[in-house]
Motif scaffolding. Sequence first.
Motif, mmCIF file in Angstrom:
data_model
loop_
_atom_site.group_PDB
_atom_site.id
_atom_site.type_symbol
_atom_site.label_atom_id
_atom_site.label_comp_id
_atom_site.label_asym_id
_atom_site.label_seq_id
_atom_site.Cartn_x
_atom_site.Cartn_y
_atom_site.Cartn_z
ATOM 1 N N LEU A 84 30.774 48.224 32.759
ATOM 2 C CA LEU A 84 31.169 46.770 31.975
ATOM 3 C C LEU A 84 29.484 46.983 31.415
ATOM 4 O O LEU A 84 29.123 47.594 31.219
ATOM 5 N N VAL A 139 28.385 39.034 30.944
ATOM 6 C CA VAL A 139 29.881 39.468 30.183
ATOM 7 C C VAL A 139 30.313 37.977 30.401
ATOM 8 O O VAL A 139 29.931 37.138 31.362
ATOM 9 N N THR A 143 39.310 43.104 32.969
ATOM 10 C CA THR A 143 38.406 43.081 31.525
ATOM 11 C C THR A 143 38.945 43.690 30.626
ATOM 12 O O THR A 143 39.931 43.463 30.871
ATOM 13 N N ASP A 144 37.914 43.436 29.319
ATOM 14 C CA ASP A 144 39.228 43.644 28.250
ATOM 15 C C ASP A 144 38.344 45.165 27.574
ATOM 16 O O ASP A 144 38.082 45.675 28.056
ATOM 17 N N LYS A 148 35.198 45.718 27.129
ATOM 18 C CA LYS A 148 34.339 45.242 28.632
ATOM 19 C C LYS A 148 33.640 44.474 28.502
ATOM 20 O O LYS A 148 32.150 44.098 29.699
ATOM 21 N N VAL A 191 35.236 39.663 31.311
ATOM 22 C CA VAL A 191 35.995 39.547 32.544
ATOM 23 C C VAL A 191 37.333 38.317 32.719
ATOM 24 O O VAL A 191 36.636 37.048 31.998
ATOM 25 N N PHE A 236 42.927 41.766 27.821
ATOM 26 C CA PHE A 236 43.074 42.107 29.144
ATOM 27 C C PHE A 236 43.799 43.164 29.962
ATOM 28 O O PHE A 236 44.874 42.504 30.810
#
Lengths: 146, 146
Positions: A12, A24, A84-85, A88, A91, B110
């Motif tokens: 991440l 994050v 997560t996107d 990263k 979340v 996501f």
Amino acid sequence: KVDPKDEDLLNLNFRHNVNGEDLVIAVAQDYETSEVLMVAFMNKEAIIKTLETGKAHYWSTSRGKPWFKGESSGHIQEVKEIFTDCDKDAVLLKVKQTGAACHEGYYSCFFREISHDNSNDVNIKEYKLKIVKDKVFEPEKVYGEK
Amino acid sequence: KVDPKDEDLLNLNFRHNVNGEDLVIAVAQDYETSEVLMVAFMNKEAIIKTLETGKAHYWSTSRGKPWFKGESSGHIQEVKEIFTDCDKDAVLLKVKQTGAACHEGYYSCFFREISHDNSNDVNIKEYKLKIVKDKVFEPEKVYGEK
């Protein structure tokens, strides 16, 4: 036990630095209704604690320390799924919320709408913040008087 | 019910400073399915542009400039409702998404789950990032080859 140096998962991107902490963005969403409950931050330790315990842990940027959501109020979040996107750096937690997410007594922290009364006038000055949800608890009864 | 101290819309707390720009966190959510699509940032100008045009505008922290979502791809977000949270440092946009929100071709950014195969072993090392969604477009066809 956990090796925080393990990069497999923790690939991440903790790119949001707030007062020296690498974070994050974390969005918590009700796993059944999909209502967005809150936005907060997580550091690597919070991610690990959340995965280990199944309960949402964040990093409190206002207090500058780890934050086990619901520790004082009992309003914990049982984490059902985590995503997560693409970048990263954020979340998404799908959670079962006990009580309510918001310390002001609302189920979701997003209880104010940015809206205007006059649909014919979209002048920016016509927009107001309006409370559009109902409280599910009285904060004084959970956290005590201020 | 308007809280008098909430009347100024731009009473939002642009407390997230990224490279000198004061920002709120913005979460975009599908207005029909409630799927969370993306997380980004907005400065004051982006909030105003969004309210004025009805289309989501952000601040690109990577490019350091205003970002009209969908300007190049056509994948705009028509904003149906906007909410802000208890701290007023985040906004939630309920949007009608054209195409897909993610530049990697997924409807939501996501699209990766933090998951593990062995439900009996919650050792942190068992967790992996897995793609759990399907693409709705091929990025090269929308943005061109890199």
